[in-house]
Scaffold this motif. Structure first.
Motif, PDB file in Angstrom:
ATOM      1  N   SER A   1       0.826  -1.210   0.000  1.00 49.85           N
ATOM      2  CA  SER A   1       0.000   0.000   0.000  1.00 49.85           C
ATOM      3  C   SER A   1       0.859   1.257   0.000  1.00 49.85           C
ATOM      4  CB  SER A   1      -0.921   0.008   1.221  1.00 49.85           C
ATOM      5  OG  SER A   1      -0.166   0.084   2.435  1.00 49.85           O
ATOM      6  N   ARG A   2       2.124   1.108   0.369  1.00 48.94           N
ATOM      7  CA  ARG A   2       3.089   2.206   0.390  1.00 48.94           C
ATOM      8  C   ARG A   2       4.480   1.599   0.367  1.00 48.94           C
ATOM      9  NH1 ARG A   2       3.131   4.032   6.783  1.00 48.94           N
ATOM     10  NH2 ARG A   2       3.538   1.947   7.620  1.00 48.94           N
ATOM     11  N   PRO A   3       5.490   2.334  -0.078  1.00 52.65           N
ATOM     12  CA  PRO A   3       6.853   1.811  -0.014  1.00 52.65           C
ATOM     13  C   PRO A   3       7.275   1.585   1.438  1.00 52.65           C
ATOM     14  CG  PRO A   3       6.719   3.690  -1.498  1.00 52.65           C
ATOM     15  CD  PRO A   3       5.418   3.640  -0.763  1.00 52.65           C
ATOM     16  N   VAL A   4       8.050   0.524   1.677  1.00 48.57           N
ATOM     17  CA  VAL A   4       8.500   0.194   3.023  1.00 48.57           C
ATOM     18  C   VAL A   4      10.024   0.268   3.069  1.00 48.57           C
ATOM     19  CG1 VAL A   4       6.494  -1.257   3.469  1.00 48.57           C
ATOM     20  CG2 VAL A   4       8.564  -2.285   2.529  1.00 48.57           C
ATOM     21  N   THR A   5      10.552   0.486   4.253  1.00 47.43           N
ATOM     22  CA  THR A   5      12.001   0.656   4.389  1.00 47.43           C
ATOM     23  C   THR A   5      12.626  -0.210   5.477  1.00 47.43           C
ATOM     24  OG1 THR A   5      11.671   2.522   5.907  1.00 47.43           O
ATOM     25  CG2 THR A   5      11.892   3.035   3.546  1.00 47.43           C
ATOM     26  N   ASP A   6      11.822  -0.905   6.289  1.00 47.50           N
ATOM     27  CA  ASP A   6      12.400  -1.715   7.360  1.00 47.50           C
ATOM     28  C   ASP A   6      11.530  -2.947   7.607  1.00 47.50           C
ATOM     29  OD1 ASP A   6      10.265  -1.066   9.242  1.00 47.50           O
ATOM     30  OD2 ASP A   6      11.231   0.883   9.504  1.00 47.50           O
ATOM     31  N   PRO A   7      12.042  -3.934   8.342  1.00 47.51           N
ATOM     32  CA  PRO A   7      11.294  -5.178   8.567  1.00 47.51           C
ATOM     33  C   PRO A   7       9.943  -4.978   9.240  1.00 47.51           C
ATOM     34  CG  PRO A   7      13.602  -5.526   9.072  1.00 47.51           C
ATOM     35  CD  PRO A   7      13.441  -4.051   8.833  1.00 47.51           C
ATOM     36  N   ALA A   8       9.834  -3.999  10.138  1.00 50.32           N
ATOM     37  CA  ALA A   8       8.554  -3.772  10.819  1.00 50.32           C
ATOM     38  C   ALA A   8       7.479  -3.341   9.815  1.00 50.32           C
ATOM     39  CB  ALA A   8       8.730  -2.723  11.914  1.00 50.32           C
ATOM     40  N   GLN A   9       7.829  -2.406   8.923  1.00 51.78           N
ATOM     41  CA  GLN A   9       6.877  -1.974   7.907  1.00 51.78           C
ATOM     42  C   GLN A   9       6.570  -3.115   6.933  1.00 51.78           C
ATOM     43  OE1 GLN A   9       8.680   1.450   6.085  1.00 51.78           O
ATOM     44  NE2 GLN A   9       8.386   2.759   7.876  1.00 51.78           N
ATOM     45  N   LEU A  10       7.589  -3.906   6.606  1.00 51.86           N
ATOM     46  CA  LEU A  10       7.376  -5.055   5.730  1.00 51.86           C
ATOM     47  C   LEU A  10       6.381  -6.027   6.348  1.00 51.86           C
ATOM     48  CD1 LEU A  10       8.057  -6.931   3.353  1.00 51.86           C
ATOM     49  CD2 LEU A  10      10.029  -7.736   4.680  1.00 51.86           C
ATOM     50  N   SER A  11       6.522  -6.301   7.637  1.00 49.70           N
ATOM     51  CA  SER A  11       5.606  -7.219   8.312  1.00 49.70           C
ATOM     52  C   SER A  11       4.169  -6.730   8.216  1.00 49.70           C
ATOM     53  CB  SER A  11       6.021  -7.364   9.779  1.00 49.70           C
ATOM     54  OG  SER A  11       5.116  -8.184  10.473  1.00 49.70           O
ATOM     55  N   GLY A  12       3.980  -5.413   8.399  1.00 49.24           N
ATOM     56  CA  GLY A  12       2.633  -4.865   8.304  1.00 49.24           C
ATOM     57  C   GLY A  12       2.039  -5.025   6.919  1.00 49.24           C
ATOM     58  N   GLU A  13       2.862  -4.809   5.877  1.00 44.84           N
ATOM     59  CA  GLU A  13       2.347  -4.933   4.512  1.00 44.84           C
ATOM     60  C   GLU A  13       2.043  -6.381   4.147  1.00 44.84           C
ATOM     61  OE1 GLU A  13       1.317  -2.661   2.434  1.00 44.84           O
ATOM     62  OE2 GLU A  13       1.788  -1.108   3.926  1.00 44.84           O
ATOM     63  N   ILE A  14       2.848  -7.309   4.633  1.00 48.20           N
ATOM     64  CA  ILE A  14       2.551  -8.721   4.378  1.00 48.20           C
ATOM     65  C   ILE A  14       1.245  -9.109   5.045  1.00 48.20           C
ATOM     66  CG2 ILE A  14       3.316 -11.086   4.787  1.00 48.20           C
ATOM     67  CD1 ILE A  14       4.847  -9.661   2.583  1.00 48.20           C
ATOM     68  N   ARG A  15       1.018  -8.594   6.256  1.00 49.87           N
ATOM     69  CA  ARG A  15      -0.250  -8.873   6.937  1.00 49.87           C
ATOM     70  C   ARG A  15      -1.426  -8.317   6.142  1.00 49.87           C
ATOM     71  NH1 ARG A  15       0.315  -9.387  13.060  1.00 49.87           N
ATOM     72  NH2 ARG A  15       2.519  -9.861  13.395  1.00 49.87           N
ATOM     73  N   ARG A  16      -1.233  -7.163   5.551  1.00 47.61           N
ATOM     74  CA  ARG A  16      -2.309  -6.593   4.720  1.00 47.61           C
ATOM     75  C   ARG A  16      -2.611  -7.495   3.525  1.00 47.61           C
ATOM     76  NH1 ARG A  16      -3.380  -1.236   6.067  1.00 47.61           N
ATOM     77  NH2 ARG A  16      -1.743  -0.195   7.289  1.00 47.61           N
ATOM     78  N   LEU A  17      -1.548  -7.974   2.869  1.00 45.11           N
ATOM     79  CA  LEU A  17      -1.757  -8.854   1.726  1.00 45.11           C
ATOM     80  C   LEU A  17      -2.442 -10.156   2.124  1.00 45.11           C
ATOM     81  CD1 LEU A  17       1.652  -8.407  -0.160  1.00 45.11           C
ATOM     82  CD2 LEU A  17      -0.589  -7.619  -0.920  1.00 45.11           C
ATOM     83  N   LEU A  18      -2.178 -10.602   3.356  1.00 44.33           N
ATOM     84  CA  LEU A  18      -2.815 -11.831   3.851  1.00 44.33           C
ATOM     85  C   LEU A  18      -4.235 -11.596   4.333  1.00 44.33           C
ATOM     86  CD1 LEU A  18       0.181 -13.368   5.855  1.00 44.33           C
ATOM     87  CD2 LEU A  18      -0.692 -14.108   3.632  1.00 44.33           C
TER      88      LEU A  18
END
Length: 255
Positions: free
Chosen positions: A228-245
């Motif tokens: 949903s937005r560019p990510v720059t660290d593992p914490a933000q990545l985790s949130g985006e993966i949860r969104r995709l799931l």
């Protein structure tokens, strides 16, 4: 490989994608541009931030003698391989075309020290002891991957930064493949319906999204799942993966 989406989701710019490939430990091959030139696998290669390439060859290599007499026009090819075992493992190619020449002893030693500061490698110790260091000065750079083929000037490559997950991607994708097949299965709901019968594998990760490879009877297809937005660290990545799931429990940090 085929990109299945007609409307391409956001992706890193070509110069950033090329810079990311160059920062990885990708296989490299040197190809003299003159007719009849054979492909050469160096003892070691290192792509510098500005696009020049340091190449280590044995002292007895015939290309070294040619370059000592006059600069040799060459192309250096970097092959970006997927971190997981795929039937078509190459995700992208970078070709750096320019002029090759050996460095004098003092310049070679200085460059070896500079490389060792960021990439320690015992093969660097061979320079001056049976091996020589050559410099490829870039004239043009070409990137070819699933997003297309792009010609870059050296200054464009120099100004680009690698993806923030460039060195994190390999470990993360292998972990996803071996330990979280269920997650990959849930992500498959984003794949076009006509491809869901194929084998779905994790292919790539960058700040804009996750890429999946579908190995189907009809061929290999690459699908980009956009964040949903560019990510720059593992914490933000985790949130985006949860969104995709489709996970309803998102941390405040990833909102």
């Amino acid at each position: 490989m085929t990109q299945t989406s007609l409307r391409r989701p956001p992706a890193p710019a070509p110069a950033e994608r090329a810079k990311t490939i160059a920062t990885r430990d990708c296989p490299g091959t040197l190809v003299p541009t003159a007719q009849g030139g054979e492909r050469v696998v160096p003892v070691l290669h290192h792509v510098h931030a500005g696009g020049s390439v340091s190449i280590v060859l044995p002292d007895e290599h015939p290309l070294l003698a040619r370059a000592a007499d006059a600069e040799v026009a060459v192309m250096f090819e970097l092959a970006d391989h997927a971190p997981v075992d795929l039937r078509e493992p190459v995700r992208g190619l970078v070709w750096i075309t320019g002029w090759l020449r050996p460095l004098a002893d003092a310049a070679a030693r200085a460059r070896v020290v500079a490389i060792a500061e960021t990439r320690p490698d015992p093969r660097l110790l061979d320079v001056g002891h049976g091996a020589s260091l050559l410099r490829l000065t870039p004239a043009s750079i070409v990137l070819a991957d699933a997003e297309g083929t792009h010609s870059l000037r050296p200054h464009m490559f120099s100004a680009a930064s690698p993806d923030p997950f460039a060195h994190y991607e390999t470990q993360w994708l292998r972990h996803l493949e071996t330990e979280h097949a269920d997650v990959v299965g849930q992500l498959a709901r984003h794949v076009p319906e006509e491809l869901r019968g194929g084998r779905i594998r994790p292919l790539g990760l960058d700040r804009f999204g996750l890429r999946l490879r579908v190995e189907a009877d009809s061929g290999d297809h690459d699908v980009r799942l956009a964040f949903s937005r560019p990510v720059t660290d593992p914490a933000q990545l985790s949130g985006e993966i949860r969104r995709l799931l489709g996970c309803p429990f998102l941390t405040r940090q990833s909102d």
